[in-house]
Design a protein around this motif. Structure first.
Motif, short mmCIF file in Angstrom:
data_model
loop_
_atom_site.label_atom_id
_atom_site.label_comp_id
_atom_site.label_asym_id
_atom_site.label_seq_id
_atom_site.Cartn_x
_atom_site.Cartn_y
_atom_site.Cartn_z
N ARG A 131 0.83 -1.21 0.00
CA ARG A 131 0.00 0.00 0.00
C ARG A 131 0.87 1.26 0.00
N TYR A 132 1.88 1.31 0.86
CA TYR A 132 2.72 2.51 0.94
C TYR A 132 3.46 2.77 -0.36
N VAL A 133 4.02 1.72 -0.95
CA VAL A 133 4.78 1.90 -2.19
C VAL A 133 3.85 2.35 -3.32
N VAL A 134 2.69 1.68 -3.45
CA VAL A 134 1.74 2.04 -4.50
C VAL A 134 1.24 3.46 -4.30
N GLN A 135 0.90 3.82 -3.07
CA GLN A 135 0.39 5.17 -2.80
C GLN A 135 1.46 6.23 -3.08
N LEU A 136 2.68 5.98 -2.63
CA LEU A 136 3.75 6.94 -2.88
C LEU A 136 4.03 7.10 -4.37
N PHE A 137 3.93 6.00 -5.12
CA PHE A 137 4.20 6.05 -6.55
C PHE A 137 3.05 6.67 -7.34
N TYR A 189 16.22 -0.44 -3.53
CA TYR A 189 15.60 -0.11 -4.81
C TYR A 189 14.87 -1.33 -5.37
N THR A 190 15.50 -2.50 -5.28
CA THR A 190 14.90 -3.73 -5.78
C THR A 190 13.64 -4.07 -5.01
N HIS A 194 11.12 5.51 -7.80
CA HIS A 194 11.63 4.37 -7.02
C HIS A 194 12.73 4.77 -6.04
N ASN A 195 13.64 5.62 -6.49
CA ASN A 195 14.73 6.04 -5.59
C ASN A 195 14.19 6.79 -4.37
N GLU A 196 13.24 7.69 -4.60
CA GLU A 196 12.67 8.46 -3.49
C GLU A 196 11.89 7.56 -2.54
N ILE A 197 11.11 6.63 -3.10
CA ILE A 197 10.34 5.71 -2.26
C ILE A 197 11.29 4.83 -1.44
N SER A 198 12.35 4.35 -2.07
CA SER A 198 13.34 3.53 -1.35
C SER A 198 13.90 4.28 -0.16
N GLU A 199 14.19 5.56 -0.36
CA GLU A 199 14.75 6.38 0.71
C GLU A 199 13.72 6.64 1.82
N ILE A 200 12.50 6.98 1.42
CA ILE A 200 11.45 7.28 2.40
C ILE A 200 11.14 6.06 3.26
#
Length: 180
Positions: free
Chosen positions: A129-135, A153-154, A142-148
């Motif tokens: 949910r968090y990854v989909v919502q952030l994207f 990244y993978t 992807h880089n920003e989501i990975s950091e948050i």
């Protein structure tokens, strides 16, 4: 008055400038928090805490992004932290060795509304949910989501792909998604 001037005044602890920035951004940041928290009281608390943190750390703001983008990242992190603090038990899956397939197709039928997609996102497991919502909703890459989220990244790409698949299944079960 230019935003840079207001930020510089805030760095000098000017309360009027802080109030001006608060008034300029509070409603937008409330909307960001609401998309995560779904509760007005919790969203208000997170926004207040985010502004406090922003004003305490405004010296770290270097102007590399807009002030709004910098503040939004604080609100997103505070929202996620708030949700995590409400969870008693979470299990982390090691996704470092997983292979990510490329699938950039996010198409659904034209009749699907943003509210239906947002409702479906709520039904996803937290880590997806968090990854989909952030994207999709917040527009992070992807880089920003990975950091948050403090994931690789993978793992971000894997979670996004799996989250998208589950999102399509939720929408399909509601007869919203295009069958392909």
């Amino acid at each position: 008055m230019f935003q840079i001037d207001i930020v510089e005044q805030c760095k000098r602890n000017d309360r009027k400038a802080q109030l001006q920035l608060y008034n300029q951004y509070c409603q937008g940041m409330f909307c960001v928090a609401m998309r995560f928290l779904k509760n007005e009281d919790d969203a208000e608390d997170v926004v207040q805490e985010s502004f406090i943190k922003a004003f305490l750390r405004i010296g770290q703001y270097k102007g590399e992004v807009t002030f709004g983008a910098w503040l939004k990242k604080i609100v997103v992190n505070k929202s996620i932290d708030f949700l995590k603090s409400k969870q008693l038990k979470t299990v982390e899956l090691d996704e470092v060795y997983m292979h990510v397939a490329e699938d950039e197709d996010w198409s659904v039928e034209d009749t699907v509304t943003i509210n239906e997609v947002m409702h479906a996102i709520i039904g996803l497991p937290e880590k997806y949910r968090y990854v989909v919502q952030l994207f999709l909703v917040e527009g992070y890459d992807h880089n920003e989501i990975s950091e948050i989220l403090d994931i690789s990244y993978t793992a971000c790409r894997t979670r996004l792909l799996r989250g998208k698949g589950q999102l399509k299944e939720i929408l399909k079960s509601s007869k919203y998604v295009a069958r392909s």
